[in-house]
Design an enzyme around this catalytic site. Sequence first.
Site, mmCIF file in Angstrom:
data_model
loop_
_atom_site.group_PDB
_atom_site.id
_atom_site.type_symbol
_atom_site.label_atom_id
_atom_site.label_comp_id
_atom_site.label_asym_id
_atom_site.label_seq_id
_atom_site.Cartn_x
_atom_site.Cartn_y
_atom_site.Cartn_z
ATOM 1 C CG ASP A 8 -1.653 1.178 1.655
ATOM 2 O OD1 ASP A 8 -1.857 2.047 0.294
ATOM 3 O OD2 ASP A 8 -2.343 1.245 2.397
ATOM 4 C CB ILE A 9 1.228 3.969 -2.640
ATOM 5 C CG1 ILE A 9 2.595 5.013 -3.138
ATOM 6 C CG2 ILE A 9 0.075 4.684 -2.239
ATOM 7 C CD1 ILE A 9 2.723 5.018 -4.148
ATOM 8 N N GLY A 30 -10.212 3.459 -6.194
ATOM 9 C CA GLY A 30 -8.541 3.537 -6.134
ATOM 10 C C GLY A 30 -7.972 3.805 -4.919
ATOM 11 C CB VAL A 31 -3.738 4.138 -5.539
ATOM 12 C CG1 VAL A 31 -3.913 5.569 -6.925
ATOM 13 C CG2 VAL A 31 -3.113 4.674 -4.490
ATOM 14 C CG ASP A 32 -7.982 10.126 -5.923
ATOM 15 O OD1 ASP A 32 -6.983 10.695 -5.158
ATOM 16 O OD2 ASP A 32 -8.733 10.875 -6.861
HETATM 17 N N1 AR6 Z 1 -1.005 1.730 -2.976
HETATM 18 C C1 AR6 Z 1 -1.043 0.993 -4.142
HETATM 19 N N2 AR6 Z 1 -1.505 0.967 -5.559
HETATM 20 C C2 AR6 Z 1 -2.933 1.239 -5.516
HETATM 21 C C3 AR6 Z 1 -4.073 0.865 -4.351
HETATM 22 C C4 AR6 Z 1 -2.469 1.851 -2.946
HETATM 23 N N3 AR6 Z 1 -3.144 1.872 -1.841
HETATM 24 N N4 AR6 Z 1 -4.191 1.007 -4.655
HETATM 25 C C5 AR6 Z 1 -4.393 1.327 -5.683
HETATM 26 N N5 AR6 Z 1 -3.673 0.549 -6.448
HETATM 27 P P1 AR6 Z 1 -6.750 3.630 -9.943
HETATM 28 P P2 AR6 Z 1 -6.677 4.639 -12.221
HETATM 29 C C6 AR6 Z 1 -3.618 0.208 -7.472
HETATM 30 O O1 AR6 Z 1 -8.045 2.294 -10.338
HETATM 31 O O2 AR6 Z 1 -6.437 3.606 -13.272
HETATM 32 C C7 AR6 Z 1 -9.604 6.620 -9.598
HETATM 33 O O3 AR6 Z 1 -11.622 6.716 -8.729
HETATM 34 C C8 AR6 Z 1 -4.327 -0.211 -8.919
HETATM 35 O O4 AR6 Z 1 -4.628 -1.748 -8.216
HETATM 36 O O5 AR6 Z 1 -6.029 3.568 -8.769
HETATM 37 O O6 AR6 Z 1 -4.897 5.951 -12.500
HETATM 38 C C9 AR6 Z 1 -9.233 8.246 -9.188
HETATM 39 O O7 AR6 Z 1 -10.243 9.190 -8.498
HETATM 40 C C10 AR6 Z 1 -3.784 -0.156 -9.751
HETATM 41 O O8 AR6 Z 1 -2.539 -1.217 -10.006
HETATM 42 O O9 AR6 Z 1 -6.352 4.777 -10.365
HETATM 43 C C11 AR6 Z 1 -9.662 8.741 -11.195
HETATM 44 O O10 AR6 Z 1 -10.636 8.886 -11.581
HETATM 45 C C12 AR6 Z 1 -3.279 1.411 -9.785
HETATM 46 O O11 AR6 Z 1 -2.889 1.464 -8.657
HETATM 47 C C13 AR6 Z 1 -10.215 7.021 -11.387
HETATM 48 O O12 AR6 Z 1 -9.434 6.173 -10.022
HETATM 49 C C14 AR6 Z 1 -4.037 2.508 -10.164
HETATM 50 O O13 AR6 Z 1 -5.478 2.141 -10.197
HETATM 51 C C15 AR6 Z 1 -8.167 6.901 -11.963
HETATM 52 O O14 AR6 Z 1 -7.890 5.333 -12.606
#
Ligand code: AR6
Length: 165
Positions: A8-9, A30-32
């Site tokens: 987890d980042i 997601g990560v956001d």
């Molecule tokens: N730590 C590290 N990586 C993570 C974490 C974490 N805690 N949580 C998820 N990931 P995504 P996108 C990974 O969907 O595709 C949001 O709603 C996840 O498994 O977070 O760029 C924003 O507001 C994946 O590999 O981002 C935007 O609307 C990676 O992070 C939209 O999603 C990116 O997945 C952005 O979509």
Amino acid sequence: MMEIVQGDITTLNVDAIVNAANASLLGGGGVDGCIHRGAGPKLVAKCATLGGCKTGDAKITPGYNLPAKYVIHTVGPVWHGGKKGEPDLLASCYRRSLELTVEHGLRTIAFPSISTGVYRYPKDRACDIAVETVSAFLERHEEIEKVIFVCFSQEDFSLYREATL
Ligand code: AR6
């Protein structure tokens, strides 16, 4: 140097973690979502003053309650099949984030796998772009000490391990 970790980042004690945000910068899933939860409500208040962010660009804020000092918010491309400029836009996310790192005198930065979740960018192609763009930048910028690729899944970890061999 480049390093790969699985996890987890938001737990990382680095100068900056990168957020895979959307153009509003006002949070999401997601990560956001994880980053906003970890940073606390001051983060969204600060983000609301930034006027959003274009795809391929990046903006920096403090990390507030996170162990990381700063959050660099970047907006990856939504995958539409690869002929809509997605590779260049994704590379630009990594480059702009690293440029902000240098401008702020930061030395350690961690990236998630931008665009590969909700935005559906194919994981293997995104990984290649991430590794190529970061290594090219590091060749020109010795002041950055460490770039960590944070892999949320075992699958991502394997892809990054192969790409950095
Ligand atoms: N730590 C590290 N990586 C993570 C974490 C974490 N805690 N949580 C998820 N990931 P995504 P996108 C990974 O969907 O595709 C949001 O709603 C996840 O498994 O977070 O760029 C924003 O507001 C994946 O590999 O981002 C935007 O609307 C990676 O992070 C939209 O999603 C990116 O997945 C952005 O979509």
